[in-house]
Design a protein around this motif. Structure first.
Motif, mmCIF file in Angstrom:
data_model
loop_
_atom_site.group_PDB
_atom_site.id
_atom_site.type_symbol
_atom_site.label_atom_id
_atom_site.label_comp_id
_atom_site.label_asym_id
_atom_site.label_seq_id
_atom_site.Cartn_x
_atom_site.Cartn_y
_atom_site.Cartn_z
ATOM 1 N N ARG A 139 -6.029 -12.878 -0.177
ATOM 2 C CA ARG A 139 -5.864 -12.419 -1.517
ATOM 3 C C ARG A 139 -6.348 -10.940 -1.727
ATOM 4 O O ARG A 139 -7.171 -10.570 -1.139
ATOM 5 N N TRP A 140 -5.216 -10.382 -2.516
ATOM 6 C CA TRP A 140 -5.431 -9.197 -2.885
ATOM 7 C C TRP A 140 -6.633 -9.149 -4.015
ATOM 8 O O TRP A 140 -6.390 -9.778 -5.137
ATOM 9 N N LEU A 161 -7.311 -6.493 0.743
ATOM 10 C CA LEU A 161 -6.714 -8.067 1.197
ATOM 11 C C LEU A 161 -7.836 -8.673 1.854
ATOM 12 O O LEU A 161 -8.128 -8.244 2.997
ATOM 13 N N HIS A 182 5.900 -2.368 -6.252
ATOM 14 C CA HIS A 182 5.350 -3.320 -5.309
ATOM 15 C C HIS A 182 4.180 -2.944 -4.394
ATOM 16 O O HIS A 182 4.029 -3.435 -3.197
ATOM 17 N N THR A 192 -3.701 -17.290 5.874
ATOM 18 C CA THR A 192 -3.534 -16.003 5.607
ATOM 19 C C THR A 192 -4.635 -15.088 5.777
ATOM 20 O O THR A 192 -4.431 -13.870 5.625
ATOM 21 N N PRO A 232 0.597 -2.861 -3.155
ATOM 22 C CA PRO A 232 -0.796 -3.422 -3.458
ATOM 23 C C PRO A 232 -1.825 -2.289 -3.610
ATOM 24 O O PRO A 232 -1.722 -1.378 -2.533
ATOM 25 N N GLU A 263 1.102 -6.859 3.155
ATOM 26 C CA GLU A 263 1.740 -7.865 2.118
ATOM 27 C C GLU A 263 2.974 -8.683 2.602
ATOM 28 O O GLU A 263 2.995 -9.728 2.533
ATOM 29 N N ARG A 305 1.172 -10.967 5.154
ATOM 30 C CA ARG A 305 0.561 -12.093 4.311
ATOM 31 C C ARG A 305 1.445 -13.035 3.747
ATOM 32 O O ARG A 305 1.378 -14.409 3.782
ATOM 33 N N ALA A 306 2.670 -12.396 3.192
ATOM 34 C CA ALA A 306 3.925 -13.393 2.689
ATOM 35 C C ALA A 306 4.563 -14.259 3.726
ATOM 36 O O ALA A 306 4.507 -15.537 3.314
ATOM 37 N N TYR A 339 1.459 -2.080 2.193
ATOM 38 C CA TYR A 339 2.681 -2.722 1.904
ATOM 39 C C TYR A 339 3.099 -3.726 3.079
ATOM 40 O O TYR A 339 3.534 -4.568 3.043
#
Length: 493
Positions: A26-27, A22, A16, A215, A18, A202, A205-206, A199
């Motif tokens: 979007r990654w 970013l 998990h 985002t 990334p 993310e 972002r989520a 990490y």
């Protein structure tokens, strides 16, 4: 003591993490398609290949932050607060995964990594609470005939440049106040330890996406060439804020670049912390504090005690006890059971420490413990104590950034303060004494932004962290940390 256990990063965590850039929510890979390796400093094994941002990627990240800036600044403070609170709760729920990742890429013992997660999460919680408390002013003008209104507003898109030694805490204490204030950001993590930052990003972002918020507020650009990605950002008028933690040398270079557009800057730079032990000190407490202040992350912290200044009458007894305490530390992989001292971050760091200790010894210093590389894989250096060190030795005048404790002596309080202040740096100072009047005098006369009395740890999310002289500008943490990301607007009515 040492342990040779090597513990891999748990697969459930590795799956998990990334490894891209970013940008705009979007990654994605680098425009050059290049990557760089991130290695475990305890084993030198490759953990991940990470996307290597180019100058074009950096400008794309700034464009995304700029595009999101107006929408984010108009988001209600309560909504920003609830976002940060959700991030805090997710960090807490995933504390074990975050700690494993910190240990894998940075090497610090797992117990210290867990403490870093709690410390970093506390910044996020603190600024979740502060997001709704931006104060202003409304009053009648003293001369009459009108009123004064003072408002706060976000300073604008910010560049956050973070170090490798606290890959979660350092980004958290920049990112959280920036988001609380209403600033969008571009984060440039350290090449040696970008994974934990990714990490955390993310998680943010989520949470932004789940709430229907922009985002592009948080962008992350790991790179093997920091100058190549920061210079075009500093030259771009859309950037309005720079926050940097790292060496004074790099900080000075960044300040020159920030001058182009008169950017707001926060600089947490190098340190050379004195650790004062007076003859009335509780020596057991002083030694315990010394281990805390020196050996956290194997001495690789900006607030690490760098010089142990001990009153002559207790110097030998303190040194003897310090040697015994250091001798009981266990060197090994940070994830191995019982480890208390992990590796240094890279082989060049070990070379620097080894050279400094060897040069001090050649100049007459006495090595009481350590002074060598353990015979094992990885970037390790043994916990080391020296005495009879010259006051002008580089081991004393320069930041060591390793598990090395040089002990010097002083005669009286005036001599202690003189030696403590004999440095261009002024981040933190530590002192152990039972004399309350002396404590107040030290607080007045020690040239440091922070002073720890009878304790080896000073950092707290609710308190202003920062230094004076060559140790930096501005503060992080506390109410002052939010001020770094807002500007005040006076309206004459």
């Amino acid at each position: 003591m040492s342990t040779d256990d090597a513990v891999p990063l748990p697969p459930t965590v590795a799956a998990h993490v990334p490894t891209g850039l970013l940008i705009g929510g979007r990654w994605r890979p680098s425009t050059s398609a290049r990557t760089f390796e991130v290695r475990d400093p305890a084993t030198t094994d490759v953990l991940f290949d990470v996307a290597d941002a180019t100058p074009q990627d950096a400008l794309a990240a700034l464009e995304a932050a700029s595009d999101a800036s107006d929408e984010w600044r108009d988001v209600a403070p309560r909504d920003r607060s609830e976002l940060l609170r959700a991030v805090f709760e997710t960090m807490t729920a995933r504390a074990g995964d975050l700690a494993a990742l910190i240990t894998a890429e940075g090497g610090k013992p797992l117990a210290e990594a867990r403490a870093e997660v709690a410390y970093g999460a506390d910044y996020v919680r603190w600024y979740a609470e502060q997001a709704v408390r931006a104060d202003g002013l409304a009053r009648r003008a003293p001369a009459g005939g009108g009123h004064q209104l003072v408002l706060t507003r976000p300073v604008g898109p910010a560049l956050l440049v973070t170090p490798w030694n606290f890959p979660l805490a350092m980004v958290a204490r920049k990112l959280a106040p920036a988001l609380a204030a209403g600033c969008s950001v571009v984060v440039k993590p350290a090449q040696l330890a970008p994974l934990t930052t990714a990490y955390l990003a993310e998680i943010v972002r989520a949470e932004l996406a789940e709430r229907g918020l922009p985002t592009g507020v948080v962008n992350v650009i790991p790179s093997s060439d920091a100058r190549a990605v920061t210079e075009p950002l500093l030259a771009d008028p859309r950037l309005r804020k720079l926050s940097f933690t790292g060496s004074t040398q790099v900080g000075v270079t960044l300040l020159r670049g920030a001058a182009q557009h008169v950017l707001r800057t926060s600089m947490e730079l190098g340190g050379n912390a004195p650790f004062l032990v007076f003859d009335d000190a509780d020596l057991d407490a002083a030694v315990a504090g010394a281990v805390q202040a020196k050996m956290r992350n194997a001495g690789q912290t900006c607030v690490a005690a760098n010089r142990f200044l001990v009153q002559r009458g207790v110097a030998e007894e303190f040194t003897r006890r310090l040697v015994a305490a250091f001798d009981g530390l266990v060197v090994g992989h940070g994830a191995a059971r019982g480890t208390s001292v992990g590796p240094l971050i890279e082989s060049a760091a070990v070379d620097r420490v080894e050279h400094a200790v060897s040069a001090a010894h050649d100049a007459g210093a006495r090595i009481r413990l350590g002074g060598e590389r353990p015979r094992r894989r990885g970037h390790f250096y043994a916990p080391t104590v020296l005495d009879r060190v010259a006051p002008d030795d580089p081991l004393v005048t320069e930041e060591v950034f390793g598990p090395v404790a040089p002990v010097l002596t002083f005669d009286d309080e005036a001599d202690a303060v003189r030696q403590a202040n004999a440095t261009p740096y002024g981040l933190v100072a530590y002192a152990f004494t039972r004399d309350v009047d002396r404590v107040l005098r030290l607080a007045e006369h020690l040239e440091a932004g922070m002073v720890g009395i009878n304790r080896g740890i000073v950092s707290d999310a609710s308190a202003p962290f920062g230094g004076v002289k060559h140790s930096g500008l501005g503060r992080e943490g506390g109410e002052a940390g939010l001020e770094e990301y807002v500007e005040r607007v006076y309206v004459a009515l």
